[in-house]
Each structure stands twice: as C-alpha cells, then as structure tokens.
Design a protein around this motif. Structure first.
Motif, PDB file in Angstrom:
ATOM      1  N   VAL A   1      46.447  35.676  62.185  1.00 20.93           N
ATOM      2  CA  VAL A   1      45.724  35.557  60.911  1.00 20.93           C
ATOM      3  C   VAL A   1      46.212  34.344  60.106  1.00 20.93           C
ATOM      4  O   VAL A   1      45.503  33.856  59.228  1.00 20.93           O
ATOM      5  CB  VAL A   1      45.896  36.865  60.099  1.00 20.93           C
ATOM      6  N   LEU A   2      47.403  33.832  60.435  1.00 23.83           N
ATOM      7  CA  LEU A   2      47.947  32.675  59.703  1.00 23.83           C
ATOM      8  C   LEU A   2      47.436  31.330  60.210  1.00 23.83           C
ATOM      9  O   LEU A   2      47.776  30.292  59.646  1.00 23.83           O
ATOM     10  CB  LEU A   2      49.485  32.662  59.789  1.00 23.83           C
TER      11      LEU A   2
ATOM     12  N   ALA B   1      58.497  39.764  59.080  1.00 22.67           N
ATOM     13  CA  ALA B   1      57.079  40.094  59.299  1.00 22.67           C
ATOM     14  C   ALA B   1      56.330  40.213  57.968  1.00 22.67           C
ATOM     15  O   ALA B   1      55.120  39.990  57.910  1.00 22.67           O
ATOM     16  CB  ALA B   1      56.943  41.372  60.124  1.00 22.67           C
ATOM     17  N   ALA B   2      57.051  40.558  56.902  1.00 24.64           N
ATOM     18  CA  ALA B   2      56.429  40.618  55.575  1.00 24.64           C
ATOM     19  C   ALA B   2      56.342  39.214  54.967  1.00 24.64           C
ATOM     20  O   ALA B   2      55.326  38.842  54.369  1.00 24.64           O
ATOM     21  CB  ALA B   2      57.216  41.542  54.649  1.00 24.64           C
ATOM     22  N   ASN B   3      57.399  38.428  55.120  1.00 25.36           N
ATOM     23  CA  ASN B   3      57.371  37.065  54.581  1.00 25.36           C
ATOM     24  C   ASN B   3      56.303  36.222  55.265  1.00 25.36           C
ATOM     25  O   ASN B   3      55.744  35.307  54.659  1.00 25.36           O
ATOM     26  CB  ASN B   3      58.756  36.426  54.714  1.00 25.36           C
ATOM     27  N   LEU B   4      56.027  36.525  56.536  1.00 25.73           N
ATOM     28  CA  LEU B   4      54.942  35.831  57.228  1.00 25.73           C
ATOM     29  C   LEU B   4      53.601  36.181  56.597  1.00 25.73           C
ATOM     30  O   LEU B   4      52.792  35.304  56.285  1.00 25.73           O
ATOM     31  CB  LEU B   4      54.943  36.194  58.714  1.00 25.73           C
ATOM     32  N   PHE B   5      53.340  37.473  56.373  1.00 23.73           N
ATOM     33  CA  PHE B   5      52.050  37.848  55.779  1.00 23.73           C
ATOM     34  C   PHE B   5      51.901  37.259  54.377  1.00 23.73           C
ATOM     35  O   PHE B   5      50.791  36.934  53.941  1.00 23.73           O
ATOM     36  CB  PHE B   5      51.872  39.371  55.741  1.00 23.73           C
ATOM     37  N   SER B   6      53.030  37.110  53.672  1.00 19.76           N
ATOM     38  CA  SER B   6      52.974  36.509  52.332  1.00 19.76           C
ATOM     39  C   SER B   6      52.363  35.109  52.356  1.00 19.76           C
ATOM     40  O   SER B   6      51.750  34.675  51.380  1.00 19.76           O
ATOM     41  CB  SER B   6      54.386  36.387  51.737  1.00 19.76           C
TER      42      SER B   6
ATOM     43  N   ARG C   1      49.863  34.134  54.071  1.00 17.46           N
ATOM     44  CA  ARG C   1      48.419  34.357  53.980  1.00 17.46           C
ATOM     45  C   ARG C   1      48.028  34.766  52.550  1.00 17.46           C
ATOM     46  O   ARG C   1      47.096  34.217  51.964  1.00 17.46           O
ATOM     47  CB  ARG C   1      48.031  35.443  54.988  1.00 17.46           C
ATOM     48  N   ALA C   2      48.782  35.740  52.024  1.00 19.54           N
ATOM     49  CA  ALA C   2      48.434  36.252  50.690  1.00 19.54           C
ATOM     50  C   ALA C   2      48.611  35.180  49.619  1.00 19.54           C
ATOM     51  O   ALA C   2      47.783  35.063  48.702  1.00 19.54           O
ATOM     52  CB  ALA C   2      49.299  37.478  50.366  1.00 19.54           C
ATOM     53  N   GLU C   3      49.659  34.351  49.735  1.00 25.66           N
ATOM     54  CA  GLU C   3      49.848  33.274  48.744  1.00 25.66           C
ATOM     55  C   GLU C   3      48.745  32.223  48.854  1.00 25.66           C
ATOM     56  O   GLU C   3      48.387  31.592  47.869  1.00 25.66           O
ATOM     57  CB  GLU C   3      51.223  32.619  48.911  1.00 25.66           C
TER      58      GLU C   3
ATOM     59  N   LEU D   1      45.623  32.992  49.602  1.00 26.47           N
ATOM     60  CA  LEU D   1      44.470  33.606  48.946  1.00 26.47           C
ATOM     61  C   LEU D   1      44.635  33.659  47.431  1.00 26.47           C
ATOM     62  O   LEU D   1      43.691  33.400  46.691  1.00 26.47           O
ATOM     63  CB  LEU D   1      44.271  35.044  49.465  1.00 26.47           C
ATOM     64  N   LEU D   2      45.834  34.031  46.970  1.00 25.36           N
ATOM     65  CA  LEU D   2      46.021  34.316  45.537  1.00 25.36           C
ATOM     66  C   LEU D   2      46.507  33.110  44.736  1.00 25.36           C
ATOM     67  O   LEU D   2      46.210  32.992  43.557  1.00 25.36           O
ATOM     68  CB  LEU D   2      47.010  35.470  45.352  1.00 25.36           C
ATOM     69  N   HIS D   3      47.309  32.242  45.387  1.00 26.07           N
ATOM     70  CA  HIS D   3      47.918  31.154  44.629  1.00 26.07           C
ATOM     71  C   HIS D   3      47.608  29.781  45.220  1.00 26.07           C
ATOM     72  O   HIS D   3      48.219  28.791  44.810  1.00 26.07           O
ATOM     73  CB  HIS D   3      49.445  31.334  44.571  1.00 26.07           C
TER      74      HIS D   3
ATOM     75  N   ALA E   1      53.283  37.991  46.537  1.00 32.31           N
ATOM     76  CA  ALA E   1      51.845  37.933  46.826  1.00 32.31           C
ATOM     77  C   ALA E   1      51.511  38.845  47.996  1.00 32.31           C
ATOM     78  O   ALA E   1      52.173  38.816  49.031  1.00 32.31           O
ATOM     79  CB  ALA E   1      51.447  36.494  47.163  1.00 32.31           C
TER      80      ALA E   1
ATOM     81  N   THR F   1      53.155  44.134  52.919  1.00 28.21           N
ATOM     82  CA  THR F   1      52.479  44.110  54.214  1.00 28.21           C
ATOM     83  C   THR F   1      53.346  43.433  55.267  1.00 28.21           C
ATOM     84  O   THR F   1      53.885  42.350  55.007  1.00 28.21           O
ATOM     85  CB  THR F   1      51.156  43.335  54.100  1.00 28.21           C
TER      86      THR F   1
END
Lengths: 301, 301
Positions: A178-179, A208-213, A215-217, A219-221, B117, B163
């Motif tokens: 997804v990254l 594994a959480a810092n990796l998903f971050s 993606r989220a950063e 989207l959000l930032h 995030a 996540t």
C-alpha cells in the motif's frame, strides 16, 4: 578485443551475471553483464547463457572459467557444497567442477554457519578479495544487498555472520505494498532519514505501525514522497542497526558495497555513533576470483 | 427470494465486496459477495458493479443503499471525508450521498487520528455494531486484517488507535520473497508458533535476520514448512505485541475478526500473558450498517 583471454571470471548472482575476460596476470580485457541471473534460469540454461555471453571470444571453451555466487546453489547450475564456519573464504582448490560440459568450469563453494543457521554465496569471494589486499584485516564487515550480511573476520577466517532480509523487504514494501505510491520517487531526504533512524533504533517493535504511518501522513498531512521513502529506509536499517550493535559499536565497520545502499549504511552507522568506510564490492569480487585462479594455477602445477 | 428488500447493506473493501438484502426490521433476505473490491475498480465501475450484484432484485434502485469501507476512499467511488478522533463511530447522518446515480446510495465516513497519523475505513462500522450490542463497552479492540488495528474505546468513542501493516507484510513475504518456498503449506505448527513468539517479543529488532534464518534452517537442517510458516507468523505478530503492550497488558482484548488470523492473535495474546476473546467481525459489520440505517430512518422522519 586486442588479445585472447587466459581465463574467465564470473559472478553469477540471483538477478544478474557479470563476466570478465582476464589475462593470466590479472588484467581485465573486457567485461560483460546480463540480467540472466540464477533466479531466471533452469539448470540446463546456464551453459548456453555462458556460451552466448562469450560468443565473440575465439577458443573461449579452452579457457578455465571460475564462478562465484548463486550458480552454485541447490537450484543453480551445479551445487557447490558450503564450507562451514570458522573457515577461510574457500578457494578454487575445493571448487566444484561442472561435469556436463567440455569447458573447464569451476564453481566456488559458499559458506554456512550451523548455529544460528545462515548461508552466503558470493560474499565469501568478496571477503577473499579483501583478505588478498589486506592479509591482516580483522574486524567487522557489512555487505549490503538484497540479503545484507554482517561478518566477523579473525585470523583470516570468517568466524561468525548474520544475514538480514532488509534489502528484500525494502524492495517488496516500496514496489508492492500500500506504500508503493507514498514512496514513489528517486529523491532522498537525508534529514528525514536521520531523524527516523533514531526512533527506529529506539523502538524497533513498532516498525509495522510506523510503516503504515507513512501512508496515513500522506493522506492527512501531505507527507512528501522523498521524506516517506527516506523514512521507510531508515525504519528498516534502524532495526537492523539495533540488532547488530555488537558487530559495530566497538570498532570501525568496513562496508563492502556500491551506490546508494552502501552510502545509506555508512550514513546510518555514523548517525548511530559508529564509524564506517566503504570499499567497492565489484573490485573485491574480481580480486577474490583472481585469487581463486592463482590457487588453481598452483594446484595444477 | 420470497420478499423484496427494504434496503441494501454493503461492505466494500479493497479486495472484496459483500452485499446483504435487508428488511426494515433487520432481517437478512440474502447475501452476495464478489471479488470486485475497490482496488480493482475505477470510479465509474462502482455503479455498474452494484447494479450487477442486484440485477435480480426487482426495484432495487428504489432501496436505500448504505456502504462502509474503502468505496469511500479518495481512490474509491466517492470520497466520504474522515471524522477525527475522539469520536463515536460515524453514522448515516453524516454519510456522503453518491451524486451521479438515481439510486439513494450513502457511503459512511472513515475515522482519522491526526497524531500519530492514522486512518480506518470499515472498522468504524464494526465498532458501531459492537457498541450497538454493548453500549457500555470500554476497553481495547484488536481488528486483525491486512492492516491490523488496535483501538481504545471510552465512553462510546474511539479515543485512540494504531494500525500495523503486519498482515500485508506476512502476505508479501510468504508469497513473493525468498521464503515463499520455505513456508509453502497450509499446515500450522502451534508449538513452534508459541516458542518463536516469545523470542520475537524479546528481540524485535532482529526480525529481518530471524526471517532469513527460516530459509537457512531449511537448507541446513531441513526445517519443515509448517514450522517455518508458524515462525514467520510469530515473528511478525510478536513484534506487534511488543509494541502494543500498553493496549493489552492490563485488560482483556476483544478481537473483532474471523478465521485463522483471529485465532492466531488470540493464541498469541494468551501466550504473551494477556487475555482475549473473539467476536465475529462480519456480524458486527452488519450490525453497524443496521445501526446506520436506523439513524437514517430517524433523520428522514
């Protein structure tokens, strides 16, 4: 070509093959490479691939060929059994002769470690090259690649090593996960790399959480792709440096590598409080193959 | 079908879509699914896909349709903006109406957390379902999947979540990496899983080396594929449990999930000294969609 080679040096890896046409006294007449690595070939495709790479060389089949790398794996051309640690990098005197060809082809063995279980194929030849150039070298080597290796050398022997799948995991995550859109750039944000390295070393379990971050950063930032890619790299290398501290904290590390990945390990070690310097891996591989050829000559004489 | 649906419930994920034909009072008349997940569709393919899934339903276009999941992502059908934590799971009253269709289609928002995030789409509807069935629930949820989520619920609100890409990394490594042959089985060695979990939690930074060991142990010691697969799973879940200790060490975890992966988290938490119990995720998703439909009715009346 102005002259005929006396022998052929080959580094046959999983994804690539490199061939050098050599003179008896170690001069390189020509160099070829191809993407016909071991991973893409069946057993009976190795001989034709080599012949094709040397099709313009008159009398090539009368030249000894010395090969290191994955061509000697179980799934390769002919299996060249591992030598167990502690051992000097194995040379041509215990190479495996390829039977089903008129050519004089020898494949160098890899090195195995029984506990913890580990294997290398190809890196031992780089190490042989290093020890040829600096016979008294003792200390820690880092060999970045798809499967990064940390190796301890003492009294001319490989005494201990550990392989990390860091390079392969980076490739999978950056191209297939997804990254892949979040890190889709060749630019590099060195400041972000260094900042993320520190937190990755302090908290490797959260990887594994810092990796998903990332993606989220995005989207959000609106996290830029070069920052995301640098942080992906730092998260993976940071965990590896946390695990390999015993290898590097008390001594300089010699990085046997090339390009961006070697520089990334050098920068990471410096940031983590270690010291490192880079040596060109291809030069060492060729030196190791030359050393094997020299021993072959002695054994034959 | 013996009767016509009053409304349609849809869980539209990245890889799959599930559709339920519902009566006003919450009975399921029929259930369909398809692999036409958001990841495989362009924006203009959502409406025809839905029509195809409902082609045998007379007057389907007069039924309200309520959708949760990735259909509301930026790359989905129509973007349904996130609601920020802390928040109750968002319901139909703030759903996004799909404009370019005669149908009454509403997509539920996801939930975002600004720092650190993080985002969810679909899980918030499972949580809504849980809170419908147990209004006073407070505590920790674990939602295993491609992107595993750990969620804290307090006073009916999602207060915090994180996540982990654990599921996606497991899929990539087990199908695309050098380990794909080493772990190629559907059998499971529970003893090996538990033993590896402990060492993974104690030393998460070595994960990339412990992964390569699975390959090396296969080559040198004949490691069976079921043991290797169990250890791969334990290495990834172990690191995640080490990172999520604050979520699970002081309270029971409710696992909202299905099948092997839910059972793996339950066993891992028990082995790690936590307590957990599983609740069926599909039941909760449907309960959440029903709750959204109920609110929609109230808002309209």
């Amino acid at each position: 070509m102005t002259s005929f080679p006396d022998w052929i040096a080959v580094d046959w890896g999983t994804s690539h093959v490199r061939v050098w046409l050599m003179t008896r006294d170690g001069q390189v007449l020509d160099r070829r490479d191809s993407d016909k690595g071991m991973g893409k070939l069946t057993r009976d495709q190795f001989a034709p691939t080599l012949a094709e790479l040397l099709s313009d060389v008159p009398d090539a089949s009368s030249c000894p060929v010395i090969i290191c790398g994955m061509a000697g794996a179980q799934q390769g051309w002919v299996e060249a059994p591992y030598v167990a640690t502690p051992c000097a990098p194995p040379g041509a005197e215990i190479a495996t002769r390829v039977p089903e060809t008129d050519w004089d082809v020898r494949i160098l063995p890899g090195v195995k470690q029984m506990h913890p279980a580990d294997v290398m194929r190809g890196e031992e030849t780089q190490i042989a090259g290093l020890l040829l150039e600096d016979q008294n070298f003792e200390g820690t080597l880092c060999l970045p690649g798809t499967h990064n290796k940390w190796v301890r050398i003492k009294a001319g022997q490989v005494t201990e090593f550990r392989t990390f799948m860091t390079g392969e995991i980076f490739a999978l995550i950056s191209t297939q996960s997804v990254l892949r859109h979040s890190v889709n750039t060749t630019d590099h944000d060195q400041k972000a790399f260094e900042a993320a390295l520190e937190s990755a070393m302090a908290d490797p379990s959260s990887i594994a959480a810092n990796l998903f971050s990332l993606r989220a950063e995005g989207l959000l930032h609106g996290l830029p792709t070069d920052t995301a890619r640098a942080r992906l790299s730092a998260l993976l290398i940071g965990a590896e440096l946390a695990a390999t501290r015993p290898f590097w904290q008390a001594e300089e590390v010699l990085i046997l590598g090339e390009g961006d990945v070697a520089r990334a390990y050098e920068a990471a070690l410096a940031k983590a409080g270690g010291t490192a310097r880079c040596v060109d891996a291809e030069t060492l591989t060729l030196a190791g193959l030359k050393s094997a050829y020299a021993k072959l000559g002695k054994a034959a004489s």
